[in-house]
Design a protein around this motif. Structure first.
Motif, PDB file in Angstrom:
ATOM      1  N   MET A   1     -13.415  43.833  43.409  1.00 21.51           N
ATOM      2  CA  MET A   1     -14.471  44.834  43.284  1.00 21.51           C
ATOM      3  C   MET A   1     -15.777  44.278  43.828  1.00 21.51           C
ATOM      4  O   MET A   1     -16.649  43.840  43.109  1.00 21.51           O
ATOM      5  N   LYS A   2     -15.837  44.251  45.122  1.00 18.70           N
ATOM      6  CA  LYS A   2     -17.054  43.720  45.723  1.00 18.70           C
ATOM      7  C   LYS A   2     -18.143  44.784  45.733  1.00 18.70           C
ATOM      8  O   LYS A   2     -17.854  45.972  45.893  1.00 18.70           O
ATOM      9  N   ALA A   3     -19.332  44.317  45.605  1.00 16.70           N
ATOM     10  CA  ALA A   3     -20.460  45.247  45.714  1.00 16.70           C
ATOM     11  C   ALA A   3     -20.421  45.910  47.091  1.00 16.70           C
ATOM     12  O   ALA A   3     -20.837  47.039  47.272  1.00 16.70           O
ATOM     13  N   LYS A   4     -19.888  45.161  48.046  1.00 18.04           N
ATOM     14  CA  LYS A   4     -19.809  45.609  49.426  1.00 18.04           C
ATOM     15  C   LYS A   4     -19.107  46.961  49.562  1.00 18.04           C
ATOM     16  O   LYS A   4     -19.440  47.768  50.424  1.00 18.04           O
ATOM     17  N   LEU A   6     -19.324  49.473  48.029  1.00 16.31           N
ATOM     18  CA  LEU A   6     -20.241  50.599  47.887  1.00 16.31           C
ATOM     19  C   LEU A   6     -21.218  50.696  49.056  1.00 16.31           C
ATOM     20  O   LEU A   6     -22.020  51.599  49.126  1.00 16.31           O
ATOM     21  N   MET A   7     -21.149  49.706  49.908  1.00 23.13           N
ATOM     22  CA  MET A   7     -22.185  49.651  50.944  1.00 23.13           C
ATOM     23  C   MET A   7     -21.579  49.677  52.344  1.00 23.13           C
ATOM     24  O   MET A   7     -21.872  48.838  53.162  1.00 23.13           O
ATOM     25  N   GLU A 195     -27.708  59.435  51.222  1.00 29.43           N
ATOM     26  CA  GLU A 195     -27.010  58.285  50.654  1.00 29.43           C
ATOM     27  C   GLU A 195     -25.735  58.695  49.930  1.00 29.43           C
ATOM     28  O   GLU A 195     -24.766  57.964  49.908  1.00 29.43           O
TER      29      GLU A 195
ATOM     30  N   PRO B  30     -25.746  48.726  43.988  1.00 30.21           N
ATOM     31  CA  PRO B  30     -26.214  47.647  44.865  1.00 30.21           C
ATOM     32  C   PRO B  30     -27.260  48.120  45.874  1.00 30.21           C
ATOM     33  O   PRO B  30     -27.816  47.302  46.588  1.00 30.21           O
ATOM     34  N   ARG B  31     -27.521  49.400  45.936  1.00 27.07           N
ATOM     35  CA  ARG B  31     -28.505  49.880  46.911  1.00 27.07           C
ATOM     36  C   ARG B  31     -29.902  49.997  46.322  1.00 27.07           C
ATOM     37  O   ARG B  31     -30.796  50.540  46.954  1.00 27.07           O
ATOM     38  N   VAL B  56     -19.221  39.361  36.669  1.00 29.39           N
ATOM     39  CA  VAL B  56     -18.627  40.371  37.555  1.00 29.39           C
ATOM     40  C   VAL B  56     -17.683  39.685  38.535  1.00 29.39           C
ATOM     41  O   VAL B  56     -18.107  38.810  39.280  1.00 29.39           O
ATOM     42  N   PRO B  57     -16.405  40.082  38.546  1.00 30.71           N
ATOM     43  CA  PRO B  57     -15.461  39.436  39.458  1.00 30.71           C
ATOM     44  C   PRO B  57     -15.851  39.672  40.912  1.00 30.71           C
ATOM     45  O   PRO B  57     -16.387  40.722  41.253  1.00 30.71           O
ATOM     46  N   ASN B  58     -15.553  38.717  41.749  1.00 31.52           N
ATOM     47  CA  ASN B  58     -15.816  38.795  43.187  1.00 31.52           C
ATOM     48  C   ASN B  58     -17.289  38.987  43.534  1.00 31.52           C
ATOM     49  O   ASN B  58     -17.621  39.547  44.569  1.00 31.52           O
ATOM     50  N   LEU B  59     -18.152  38.592  42.663  1.00 33.49           N
ATOM     51  CA  LEU B  59     -19.583  38.635  42.989  1.00 33.49           C
ATOM     52  C   LEU B  59     -20.085  37.195  43.019  1.00 33.49           C
ATOM     53  O   LEU B  59     -19.994  36.487  42.024  1.00 33.49           O
ATOM     54  N   ASP B  99     -23.227  38.693  52.366  1.00 28.89           N
ATOM     55  CA  ASP B  99     -22.835  40.099  52.516  1.00 28.89           C
ATOM     56  C   ASP B  99     -21.969  40.547  51.347  1.00 28.89           C
ATOM     57  O   ASP B  99     -20.917  39.975  51.089  1.00 28.89           O
ATOM     58  N   GLY B 100     -22.424  41.559  50.654  1.00 25.37           N
ATOM     59  CA  GLY B 100     -21.683  42.047  49.489  1.00 25.37           C
ATOM     60  C   GLY B 100     -21.902  41.214  48.245  1.00 25.37           C
ATOM     61  O   GLY B 100     -21.238  41.418  47.230  1.00 25.37           O
ATOM     62  N   HIS B 101     -22.793  40.271  48.323  1.00 25.74           N
ATOM     63  CA  HIS B 101     -23.048  39.399  47.174  1.00 25.74           C
ATOM     64  C   HIS B 101     -24.543  39.345  46.863  1.00 25.74           C
ATOM     65  O   HIS B 101     -25.314  40.125  47.385  1.00 25.74           O
ATOM     66  N   ARG B 142     -25.343  43.171  53.874  1.00 19.87           N
ATOM     67  CA  ARG B 142     -25.946  43.941  52.799  1.00 19.87           C
ATOM     68  C   ARG B 142     -25.825  43.117  51.547  1.00 19.87           C
ATOM     69  O   ARG B 142     -24.732  42.830  51.089  1.00 19.87           O
ATOM     70  N   PHE B 143     -26.952  42.735  51.032  1.00 20.79           N
ATOM     71  CA  PHE B 143     -26.911  41.842  49.886  1.00 20.79           C
ATOM     72  C   PHE B 143     -27.859  42.322  48.806  1.00 20.79           C
ATOM     73  O   PHE B 143     -28.756  43.133  49.069  1.00 20.79           O
ATOM     74  N   ILE B 144     -27.623  41.851  47.599  1.00 20.01           N
ATOM     75  CA  ILE B 144     -28.560  42.109  46.512  1.00 20.01           C
ATOM     76  C   ILE B 144     -29.551  40.951  46.541  1.00 20.01           C
ATOM     77  O   ILE B 144     -29.186  39.812  46.276  1.00 20.01           O
ATOM     78  N   LEU B 208     -18.669  44.095  30.999  1.00 20.53           N
ATOM     79  CA  LEU B 208     -18.128  44.390  32.326  1.00 20.53           C
ATOM     80  C   LEU B 208     -17.608  45.822  32.374  1.00 20.53           C
ATOM     81  O   LEU B 208     -17.850  46.553  33.341  1.00 20.53           O
ATOM     82  N   LEU B 212     -18.706  48.856  34.792  1.00 11.52           N
ATOM     83  CA  LEU B 212     -17.774  49.577  35.654  1.00 11.52           C
ATOM     84  C   LEU B 212     -17.821  51.078  35.384  1.00 11.52           C
ATOM     85  O   LEU B 212     -17.783  51.887  36.311  1.00 11.52           O
ATOM     86  N   ARG B 215     -20.853  52.525  36.884  1.00  8.39           N
ATOM     87  CA  ARG B 215     -20.713  52.614  38.330  1.00  8.39           C
ATOM     88  C   ARG B 215     -19.913  53.865  38.705  1.00  8.39           C
ATOM     89  O   ARG B 215     -20.235  54.551  39.669  1.00  8.39           O
TER      90      ARG B 215
END
Lengths: 652, 310
Positions: A1-4, A6-7, A195, B30-31, B56-59, B99-101, B142-144, B208, B212, B215
């Motif tokens: 579940m990457k933030a990516k 969503l982007m 968006e 994330p935006r 958060v997994p994969n972050l 990117d994505g992180h 794209r990153f936070i 978590l 989710l 989201r």
């Protein structure tokens, strides 16, 4: 579940969905219809919609590819170079064209023009204007043609663009910032819709974009038939002349832009209202250039040491203590000053007879750039002081010019001595390439490099002085005047900074604290914004000002190693408030002198401008100047030129 | 995997609710544009950001040190690869890794100006385009953006400031009980990280899940028209330039609604969002009391609120 997830990459926000910014949109469309009218430069604060307009416009144009110049670009990628990889792989010398060559026949976009190093900006603009790329590097010497269109954006608060560069842009549009509630709401609404579902959003505006495109193309087809009458040419010339613009590019942009406007409106002939409309898009950014030049022109004759005296500004006349030692040779200097300024449009808004409103607008936009009192007169020089400055004291200026170790990488150079750090590998490979057939390869390597091939990264950083004004804003008699003089002085000096890369900041101290009211900047816009209202009044916490100045410059040094800091302390020296709560004047003064100690020890050059007035003079500023190891100068005429000139002299 | 297990749990962090909320909102949406954390050293900024990645997994948290060079940030030609094999290969930089992180920049106000330039450029489009030193490459980035700074050590450039969606001001914990709690937990964790982490496993999982769910709910959150109007009038009244703040305000309010499990944005969400979105965007006048800003903000919200009520 990457933030990516969503982007994901979304389609471009449609041009016709952009709310407001009609002038910018119009300029872009007219430029697309008639590229001969010159490129478009948008300027606006963050979030004004610069990127949106640029991308939307590029997508609208459709027929051309858009090529972006990122802020990280280096000269080899911009201008082209030997292809390092091809060399290593195939041992063939292949030339890899740069972005400017790739842009031939296409559209070049630079989102943040003023974030690019100046050398890069110059190359872009030169190629754009001439339609050719001059390549003289790494053993290549070639000229190739490349004709591209140019859309650029910048944030004026990030620092200005030198006026000769601005002149290459046909249209210069300052984006609107003040919108109505309804348009702000609409902007939010559309952004949210976009968006949430970009594809659906783009689809909704497809027809509008398509209609714009078709009208644009139709207008472009009729363009060759658009007539420009002799009277229109004359009108264009006279408007440009009255605006005080020397460059004939202005007239060209005016005429070609007006032709595009006529074509857009399906008229066969250019009218005077076309010319007037276009004038608002093509003149203002060139008029700031006029201000620059008149300042430069006025600056030079006064530069040699002369006995010239300043003319009296109205403020001087009211001040009892401006003791001009010698009034007689006054008139020559002030006369020449006036001459320059009256020819400058700002001083005479009524000059634009054709359209008063336009003249007003132009002069208003210039007001921010030109000095409040537009007399560019110079102060009498204290010859001794100047010689002292030249001899030493502030002699450290310029040392950092040799420093190549910091800053932004702009290209590669052949090192003078041994390369220790910052090897430019790509350039090194290119340098070694021609010899690969005759060189012996070491085990496991596909490529042989010898010491002579080594190239070093060439870096460019903003080498220039960081001038930090530390100003007494306490409630003494002359506080307001002192503040006005310093503000004007700062703006005046920032005009020089266009050329000299100097940056200026200001700390004001009053009422128990010192505040960093103008963060060190190169931008005239930022300075006039931050300095708009600075309150005066209260006691004089001189120590707090010194401490803050020291901290600020130490931080500045950490952040920007190349900077040459300098403190300009503007005070009458009458400290009467202590950050640690001391009460007796003697103690406060002692504390003040000890606050000067670290500044002296750090070797930061200082200038003390003494504003002490009245019969009883304590001479504290002079004492403080000694403690700081500073240059000392009495500010006789407390006006902006007095301040600016004192600093210019000291900096030399 | 092992070290993620051992990461100090996000839910074990005492206090600092604003900072935690701001970070969570960015994970949900994330935006939003990241968080700028302003405060002194030793206020658990880094710990909290790292703990969030553990939650958060994969972050991941990609650290951009202040000393980073430009080629490390944007990426460069892999020279070793080129010389050994004769092939051109792009060596991705931190912007690719982020990117994505989360791109985490400690003491962001000390960052070199030219690094800020390239960062601004990449952040603007969400794409890092590299045109340097023989390399021509482009990848999504794209990153936070999470930055920390001590305001006493200088400000951020307005352009970079504007890039941050949210900002929080944090201080050390003042409550003695809570301070003691911070130390106690830290000691517990250091004595036996495994056991400590296990102790919070349930809380972590719950949080978590909440993230989710929020989201998932975010897209369904309804934004009434009068809330758009409220956002715009706040922007106008507070003289905030540009539209990024209006848009971020609305998006933050919607994310807050999702986080609170609600379906519609209401003025309370707007108010909560305003405190996260606006403080760093307001131009403070010289010698103005810091509290003046808060008051002004409150005043506008109140009057706007009464307009809403009518």
């Amino acid at each position: 579940m990457k933030a990516k997830e969503l982007m994901h990459a979304a389609p471009v926000y449609p041009f016709s969905a952009i709310v407001g910014q009609e002038r910018a949109k119009r300029a872009i469309l007219l430029y697309f219809i008639n590229p001969a009218s010159g490129g478009v430069l948008l300027s606006g604060s963050p979030g004004a919609g610069k990127s949106l307009l640029l991308r939307g416009a590029a997508a609208l144009l459709g027929t051309r590819r858009s090529i972006s110049v990122p802020a990280n670009v280096t000269a080899d990628r911009l201008l082209g170079a030997w292809d390092a990889a091809a060399i290593v792989q195939g041992r063939t010398m292949t030339h890899q064209p740069g972005l400017l060559a790739e842009a031939d026949g296409q559209l070049l976009l630079t989102d943040h023009l003023n974030l690019l190093p100046e050398t890069i900006i110059k190359e872009i603009v030169r190629a754009f204007s001439m339609g050719v790329i001059h390549l003289h590097r790494e053993g290549i010497s070639a000229v190739r043609s490349s004709r591209f269109m140019l859309l650029a954006a910048m944030d004026a608060e990030e620092g200005g663009i030198p006026s000769p560069i601005l002149d290459h842009f046909g249209y210069g549009i300052a984006l609107d910032t003040a919108e109505s509630l309804t348009s702000r709401v609409e902007i939010i609404r559309r952004q949210l819709q976009y968006e949430r579902d970009p594809d659906a959003f783009v689809h909704r505006y497809r027809a509008q974009d398509e209609a714009l495109r078709q009208r644009m193309e139709a207008a472009a087809r009729t363009l060759p038939r658009i007539k420009v009458g002799a009277s229109m040419l004359q009108l264009a010339a006279s408007i440009a002349k009255e605006a005080g613009i020397a460059s004939s590019r202005a007239e060209l942009a005016l005429i070609e832009g007006a032709r595009a406007a006529a074509a857009w409106d399906e008229r066969g002939e250019v009218t005077s209202s076309d010319i007037r409309e276009i004038a608002e898009c093509v003149l203002p950014h060139r008029m700031s250039a006029v201000a620059d030049e008149s300042r430069a022109a006025d600056h030079s004759p006064a530069a040699p040491d002369s006995a010239e005296q300043p003319g009296h500004s109205p403020e001087d006349d009211t001040s009892r203590d401006s003791r001009s030692p010698d009034g007689s040779p006054d008139h020559a200097a002030s006369g020449s000053g006036r001459m320059t300024t009256t020819s400058s449009p700002a001083s005479d808004p009524s000059a634009s007879r054709d359209e008063d409103e336009e003249g007003q607008r132009l002069s208003a936009s210039e007001d921010r750039i030109i000095l409040p009192d537009d007399g560019f007169r110079l102060q009498p020089l204290d010859y001794n002081l100047r010689r002292k400055m030249a001899d030493g004291g502030l002699g450290k200026r310029g040392r950092a010019h040799a420093n190549m170790n910091k800053g932004r990488v702009v290209g590669a150079v052949t090192p003078h001595r041994k390369v220790q750090a910052d090897v430019a590998f790509d350039a090194t490979i290119r340098a070694a390439a021609p010899f690969q057939t005759i060189r012996e390869k070491r085990d496991g390597l596909a490529f042989a490099i010898e010491p002579g091939d080594l190239r070093q990264k060439k870096k460019e950083s903003s080498v220039g002085a960081s001038l930090l004004f530390v100003v007494d804003a306490s409630g003494s008699m002359a506080a307001r005047k002192r503040m006005a003089a310093v503000k004007g002085g700062i703006l005046s000096l920032l005009q020089d900074a266009y050329v000299k890369r100097d940056r200026i900041g200001m700390i004001a101290f009053r009422k128990g604290e010192a505040e960093y009211v103008l963060p060190i900047t190169r931008s005239v816009d930022a300075a006039s914004k931050h300095l708009r209202d600075i309150p005066t009044g209260g006691k004089t916490p001189l120590t707090a000002g010194l401490v803050k100045a020291y901290q600020t410059l130490e931080l500045e040094k950490r952040r920007n190693n190349d900077t040459l800091p300098m403190i300009i302390l503007v005070t009458d020296g009458r400290a009467n408030e202590s950050p640690s709560g001391l009460t007796s004047y003697a103690d406060v003064w002692k504390e003040c002198l000890s606050a000067a100690e670290p500044i002296r020890a750090s070797g930061i050059p200082c200038l003390v401008l003494d504003t002490e007035q009245g019969f009883v003079k304590l001479g504290r500023s002079k004492e403080l100047a000694q403690a700081l190891g500073a240059a000392y100068r009495k500010l006789e005429n407390m006006d902006e030129e007095g301040v600016a000139t004192a600093v210019r002299l000291t900096k030399r | 995997m092992e070290h993620i297990q051992q990461q100090y749990p996000f839910t074990a962090i005492v206090g600092q609710t604003r900072m935690k909320l701001a970070l969570i909102l960015n994970v949900i949406n994330p935006r939003l544009g990241g968080v700028l954390i302003r405060g002194e050293k030793g206020t658990a900024k880094s710990t909290t950001v790292r703990a969030l990645a553990g939650l958060v997994p994969n972050l991941n948290v990609v650290n951009l040190p202040v000393s980073a060079t430009e080629d490390r940030v944007v990426g460069a030609l892999d020279i070793e690869h080129a010389i050994k094999t004769g092939e051109k290969k792009f060596e991705p930089g931190l912007l690719a890794a982020a990117d994505g992180h989360i791109l985490y920049i400690d003491e962001i106000n000390l960052l070199d100006d030219h690094i800020v330039d390239v960062l601004l450029d990449a952040a603007a489009m969400g794409v890092n385009t590299v045109e340097r030193e023989g390399i021509s490459y482009s990848h999504p980035s794209r990153f936070i953006l999470v930055g920390t700074m001590n305001p006493e050590e200088g400000d951020l450039r307005p352009q970079l400031l504007d890039r941050f969606g949210l900002s929080v001001e944090i201080g050390g914990e003042r409550d003695v009980q809570e301070r003691a709690q911070v130390i106690r937990r830290r000691m517990d964790y250091e004595r036996d990280p495994g056991a400590f982490v296990k102790q919070y496993a349930l809380e972590q999982e719950q949080m978590l899940n909440q993230i989710l769910q929020a989201r998932n709910r975010l897209d369904q959150v309804r934004i009434p028209d009068d809330m758009l109007e409220l956002a715009a009038s706040i922007g106008i009244a507070l003289e905030v330039e540009g539209h990024r703040s209006d848009i971020t305000l609305i998006k933050t309010a919607a994310t807050l609604a999702a986080w609170h499990g609600q379906e519609t944005v209401n003025p309370a969400h707007m108010q909560e969002a305003a405190y996260l979105v606006l403080p760093h965007r307001m131009r403070r006048k010289p010698f103005e009391e810091a509290g003046g800003m808060e008051q002004k903000l409150q005043g506008v919200l109140n009057s706007a609120g009464s307009v809403q009520a009518r």
